[in-house]
Write a protein that holds these residues in place. Structure first.
Motif, PDB file in Angstrom:
ATOM      1  N   MET A   1       0.853  -1.170   0.000  1.00 46.92           N
ATOM      2  CA  MET A   1       0.000   0.000   0.000  1.00 46.92           C
ATOM      3  C   MET A   1       0.899   1.233   0.000  1.00 46.92           C
ATOM      4  SD  MET A   1      -2.970   1.254   2.652  1.00 46.92           S
ATOM      5  CE  MET A   1      -3.328  -0.385   3.071  1.00 46.92           C
ATOM      6  N   VAL A   2       0.459   2.251  -0.650  1.00 47.47           N
ATOM      7  CA  VAL A   2       1.220   3.484  -0.748  1.00 47.47           C
ATOM      8  C   VAL A   2       1.348   4.111   0.643  1.00 47.47           C
ATOM      9  CG1 VAL A   2       1.279   5.760  -1.817  1.00 47.47           C
ATOM     10  CG2 VAL A   2       0.347   3.820  -3.083  1.00 47.47           C
ATOM     11  N   ASN A   3       2.542   4.649   0.940  1.00 45.79           N
ATOM     12  CA  ASN A   3       2.794   5.241   2.253  1.00 45.79           C
ATOM     13  C   ASN A   3       1.810   6.358   2.587  1.00 45.79           C
ATOM     14  OD1 ASN A   3       4.859   3.524   2.903  1.00 45.79           O
ATOM     15  ND2 ASN A   3       6.454   4.879   2.149  1.00 45.79           N
ATOM     16  N   ASP A   4       1.347   7.107   1.579  1.00 46.48           N
ATOM     17  CA  ASP A   4       0.374   8.178   1.830  1.00 46.48           C
ATOM     18  C   ASP A   4      -0.921   7.609   2.394  1.00 46.48           C
ATOM     19  OD1 ASP A   4       2.165  10.042   0.904  1.00 46.48           O
ATOM     20  OD2 ASP A   4       1.267  10.186  -1.090  1.00 46.48           O
ATOM     21  N   LYS A   5      -1.359   6.478   1.853  1.00 46.50           N
ATOM     22  CA  LYS A   5      -2.589   5.858   2.352  1.00 46.50           C
ATOM     23  C   LYS A   5      -2.381   5.330   3.764  1.00 46.50           C
ATOM     24  CE  LYS A   5      -5.069   4.812  -1.844  1.00 46.50           C
ATOM     25  NZ  LYS A   5      -5.936   3.870  -2.517  1.00 46.50           N
ATOM     26  N   CYS A   6      -1.233   4.745   4.034  1.00 43.43           N
ATOM     27  CA  CYS A   6      -0.935   4.258   5.386  1.00 43.43           C
ATOM     28  C   CYS A   6      -0.963   5.410   6.378  1.00 43.43           C
ATOM     29  CB  CYS A   6       0.440   3.598   5.416  1.00 43.43           C
ATOM     30  SG  CYS A   6       0.550   2.040   4.535  1.00 43.43           S
ATOM     31  N   ALA A   7      -0.330   6.506   6.009  1.00 45.89           N
ATOM     32  CA  ALA A   7      -0.300   7.670   6.898  1.00 45.89           C
ATOM     33  C   ALA A   7      -1.705   8.226   7.114  1.00 45.89           C
ATOM     34  CB  ALA A   7       0.611   8.745   6.318  1.00 45.89           C
ATOM     35  N   ALA A   8      -2.513   8.247   6.060  1.00 47.72           N
ATOM     36  CA  ALA A   8      -3.880   8.748   6.176  1.00 47.72           C
ATOM     37  C   ALA A   8      -4.707   7.856   7.098  1.00 47.72           C
ATOM     38  CB  ALA A   8      -4.529   8.830   4.795  1.00 47.72           C
ATOM     39  N   ILE A   9      -4.529   6.547   6.976  1.00 45.69           N
ATOM     40  CA  ILE A   9      -5.258   5.609   7.826  1.00 45.69           C
ATOM     41  C   ILE A   9      -4.868   5.823   9.283  1.00 45.69           C
ATOM     42  CG2 ILE A   9      -5.464   3.158   8.445  1.00 45.69           C
ATOM     43  CD1 ILE A   9      -5.327   2.608   5.363  1.00 45.69           C
ATOM     44  N   MET A  10      -3.593   5.922   9.560  1.00 43.44           N
ATOM     45  CA  MET A  10      -3.134   6.108  10.932  1.00 43.44           C
ATOM     46  C   MET A  10      -3.616   7.444  11.501  1.00 43.44           C
ATOM     47  SD  MET A  10      -1.758   3.246  11.393  1.00 43.44           S
ATOM     48  CE  MET A  10      -1.213   3.538  13.055  1.00 43.44           C
ATOM     49  N   ALA A  11      -3.572   8.492  10.700  1.00 45.19           N
ATOM     50  CA  ALA A  11      -4.014   9.814  11.164  1.00 45.19           C
ATOM     51  C   ALA A  11      -5.507   9.806  11.471  1.00 45.19           C
ATOM     52  CB  ALA A  11      -3.697  10.874  10.108  1.00 45.19           C
ATOM     53  N   ARG A  12      -6.289   9.167  10.610  1.00 46.15           N
ATOM     54  CA  ARG A  12      -7.739   9.102  10.838  1.00 46.15           C
ATOM     55  C   ARG A  12      -8.059   8.286  12.088  1.00 46.15           C
ATOM     56  NH1 ARG A  12     -11.451   9.839   6.260  1.00 46.15           N
ATOM     57  NH2 ARG A  12     -10.378  11.002   4.654  1.00 46.15           N
ATOM     58  N   ARG A  13      -7.313   7.225  12.321  1.00 45.56           N
ATOM     59  CA  ARG A  13      -7.554   6.416  13.514  1.00 45.56           C
ATOM     60  C   ARG A  13      -7.203   7.213  14.766  1.00 45.56           C
ATOM     61  NH1 ARG A  13     -11.215   2.880  14.858  1.00 45.56           N
ATOM     62  NH2 ARG A  13     -10.448   1.340  16.306  1.00 45.56           N
ATOM     63  N   ASP A  14      -6.135   8.008  14.682  1.00 48.60           N
ATOM     64  CA  ASP A  14      -5.753   8.864  15.812  1.00 48.60           C
ATOM     65  C   ASP A  14      -6.848   9.881  16.132  1.00 48.60           C
ATOM     66  OD1 ASP A  14      -3.339   7.572  16.182  1.00 48.60           O
ATOM     67  OD2 ASP A  14      -2.175   9.065  15.061  1.00 48.60           O
ATOM     68  N   ARG A  15      -7.666  10.221  15.118  1.00 53.19           N
ATOM     69  CA  ARG A  15      -8.792  11.144  15.328  1.00 53.19           C
ATOM     70  C   ARG A  15     -10.056  10.381  15.719  1.00 53.19           C
ATOM     71  NH1 ARG A  15      -6.742  13.551  10.313  1.00 53.19           N
ATOM     72  NH2 ARG A  15      -8.488  12.590   9.243  1.00 53.19           N
TER      73      ARG A  15
END
Length: 64
Positions: A1-15
Motif C-alpha cells: 500500500m502506498v505510504n500516503d494511504k498508510c499515513a492517512a489511515i493512521m491519522a484518521r484512527r488517531d482522530r
C-alpha cells in the motif's frame, strides 16, 4: 500500500474515526484497514482476530 494511504489511515484512527469511515475515506477495504492497524500495533491480523486471553469460554448448558 502506498505510504500516503498508510499515513492517512493512521491519522484518521488517531482522530478516533471508525474502521468503516477510514476505509471509505481512504478508498480501501475494511479488511485492509484492519490489517494495517494490526500490523502497526505489532500484532498479526490472525492475532488481532483472536479473543482476548482473559475471556472465558461460554459455559456448556449440558449437565454431567
Amino acid at each position: 500500500m502506498v505510504n500516503d494511504k498508510c499515513a492517512a489511515i493512521m491519522a484518521r484512527r488517531d482522530r478516533d474515526e471508525s474502521i468503516r469511515q477510514i476505509a471509505a475515506g481512504v478508498g480501501v477495504s475494511v479488511a485492509t484497514v484492519h490489517k494495517l492497524l494490526a500490523d502497526e500495533s505489532g500484532r498479526t491480523a490472525t492475532e488481532a482476530a483472536q479473543p482476548h486471553p482473559t475471556s472465558r469460554p461460554a459455559e456448556s448448558s449440558s449437565k454431567l
